[in-house]
Write a protein that holds these residues in place. Structure first.
Motif, short mmCIF file in Angstrom:
data_model
loop_
_atom_site.label_atom_id
_atom_site.label_comp_id
_atom_site.label_asym_id
_atom_site.label_seq_id
_atom_site.Cartn_x
_atom_site.Cartn_y
_atom_site.Cartn_z
N TRP A 23 1.25 -0.63 -0.43
CA TRP A 23 0.25 -0.02 -0.12
C TRP A 23 0.72 1.14 -0.29
CZ3 TRP A 23 -4.95 -0.86 3.43
CH2 TRP A 23 -5.34 -1.84 2.89
N PHE A 24 1.86 0.70 0.27
CA PHE A 24 3.01 2.50 0.46
C PHE A 24 3.53 2.85 -0.99
CE2 PHE A 24 3.51 1.79 5.35
CZ PHE A 24 3.06 2.43 5.57
N LEU A 25 3.53 1.58 -1.04
CA LEU A 25 4.29 1.76 -3.16
C LEU A 25 2.66 2.23 -3.03
CD1 LEU A 25 6.08 -1.85 -3.17
CD2 LEU A 25 7.42 0.67 -2.82
N SER A 26 2.29 1.64 -3.86
CA SER A 26 0.83 2.23 -4.01
C SER A 26 0.71 3.95 -4.34
CB SER A 26 -0.16 1.57 -4.24
OG SER A 26 -0.15 0.28 -4.13
N ALA A 27 0.74 4.11 -3.15
CA ALA A 27 0.58 5.58 -2.39
C ALA A 27 1.55 6.52 -2.95
CB ALA A 27 0.33 5.29 -0.95
N GLY A 28 3.05 5.74 -3.12
CA GLY A 28 3.67 6.89 -3.98
C GLY A 28 4.50 6.75 -5.53
N VAL A 29 3.18 5.96 -6.30
CA VAL A 29 3.20 5.73 -7.91
C VAL A 29 2.10 6.95 -7.61
CG1 VAL A 29 2.15 4.69 -9.08
CG2 VAL A 29 4.86 3.73 -7.64
N ILE A 30 1.01 6.61 -6.50
CA ILE A 30 -0.37 7.61 -6.56
C ILE A 30 0.63 8.85 -7.04
CG2 ILE A 30 -2.12 8.01 -6.12
CD1 ILE A 30 -3.19 5.73 -5.74
N CYS A 31 1.46 9.60 -5.56
CA CYS A 31 1.57 10.71 -5.95
C CYS A 31 2.80 11.10 -6.99
CB CYS A 31 2.02 10.36 -4.69
SG CYS A 31 1.52 10.34 -2.99
N PHE A 45 5.21 24.13 -6.30
CA PHE A 45 5.30 23.77 -4.97
C PHE A 45 4.26 22.07 -4.78
CE2 PHE A 45 3.12 24.65 -0.66
CZ PHE A 45 4.73 24.78 -0.28
N THR A 46 3.46 22.46 -5.07
CA THR A 46 2.60 20.98 -5.17
C THR A 46 2.93 20.00 -5.22
OG1 THR A 46 0.50 22.68 -4.52
CG2 THR A 46 0.45 20.04 -5.10
N ALA A 47 3.90 19.90 -6.51
CA ALA A 47 3.89 18.86 -7.02
C ALA A 47 5.15 18.46 -6.47
CB ALA A 47 4.23 19.29 -8.89
N GLU A 48 6.68 19.14 -6.07
CA GLU A 48 7.73 19.14 -5.15
C GLU A 48 6.98 18.57 -4.60
OE1 GLU A 48 11.68 21.20 -3.11
OE2 GLU A 48 10.06 22.44 -3.97
N HIS A 49 6.20 18.89 -3.29
CA HIS A 49 5.52 18.62 -1.89
C HIS A 49 5.29 16.94 -2.71
CE1 HIS A 49 6.23 22.19 -0.38
NE2 HIS A 49 5.68 21.13 1.72
N LEU A 50 4.45 16.84 -2.89
CA LEU A 50 4.12 15.04 -4.40
C LEU A 50 4.90 14.52 -3.97
CD1 LEU A 50 0.81 15.80 -6.16
CD2 LEU A 50 0.58 14.90 -3.77
N THR A 51 6.19 14.84 -4.62
CA THR A 51 7.74 14.18 -5.08
C THR A 51 7.63 13.94 -4.03
OG1 THR A 51 9.06 16.30 -5.46
CG2 THR A 51 7.58 14.69 -6.82
N TRP A 52 7.99 14.41 -2.69
CA TRP A 52 8.81 14.18 -1.56
C TRP A 52 8.17 13.16 -0.09
CZ3 TRP A 52 13.54 15.06 0.03
CH2 TRP A 52 14.04 15.38 -0.16
N TYR A 53 6.32 13.52 -0.66
CA TYR A 53 5.64 12.34 -0.31
C TYR A 53 5.94 11.28 -0.44
CZ TYR A 53 3.00 16.64 1.12
OH TYR A 53 2.90 17.48 1.88
N ALA A 55 8.27 10.24 -1.70
CA ALA A 55 9.76 9.45 -1.76
C ALA A 55 9.40 8.82 -0.20
CB ALA A 55 10.57 10.62 -1.50
N ALA A 56 8.37 9.39 1.00
CA ALA A 56 8.51 8.92 2.46
C ALA A 56 8.20 7.57 1.99
CB ALA A 56 7.93 9.50 2.43
N PHE A 57 6.88 7.50 1.11
CA PHE A 57 6.01 6.81 0.94
C PHE A 57 6.67 5.43 0.41
CE2 PHE A 57 2.04 8.67 0.12
CZ PHE A 57 1.56 8.51 1.90
N PHE A 58 7.50 4.98 0.06
CA PHE A 58 8.79 4.67 -0.35
C PHE A 58 9.95 4.29 0.25
CE2 PHE A 58 7.80 5.91 -5.38
CZ PHE A 58 7.64 5.13 -5.50
N LEU A 59 10.67 5.43 1.52
CA LEU A 59 11.40 4.37 2.51
C LEU A 59 10.35 4.44 3.50
CD1 LEU A 59 13.82 5.09 4.25
CD2 LEU A 59 12.84 7.27 5.42
#
Length: 70
Positions: A23-31, A45-53, A55-59
């Motif tokens: 589920w974490f992987l799915s959330a990361g891919v969706i972001c 701003f929003t797109a950069e935050h989504l890429t950080w999110y 990365a957090a989900f993948f971690l």
């Protein structure tokens, strides 16, 4: 704190409660998928935050997978 940050924290809390790394992987891919059109529209701003999110989900997925192997 913006709405996207609060939504990220809520989703993260739910996923941490469920303990499923897929589920974490799915959330990361969706972001990442959501961030692509935002980068194209120059909403950095929003797109950069989504890429950080993402990365957090993948971690989190890697951490859960590591401790599940042990």
């Amino acid at each position: 704190m913006k709405i996207q940050d609060m939504l990220f924290l809520i989703v993260l809390a739910v996923l941490l409660f469920k303990h499923k790394s897929s589920w974490f992987l799915s959330a990361g891919v969706i972001c990442l998928i959501i961030s692509i059109p935002l980068f194209a529209k120059w909403v950095f701003f929003t797109a950069e935050h989504l890429t950080w999110y993402a990365a957090a989900f993948f971690l989190c997925a890697v951490i859960f997978a590591y401790f599940r192997v042990k």
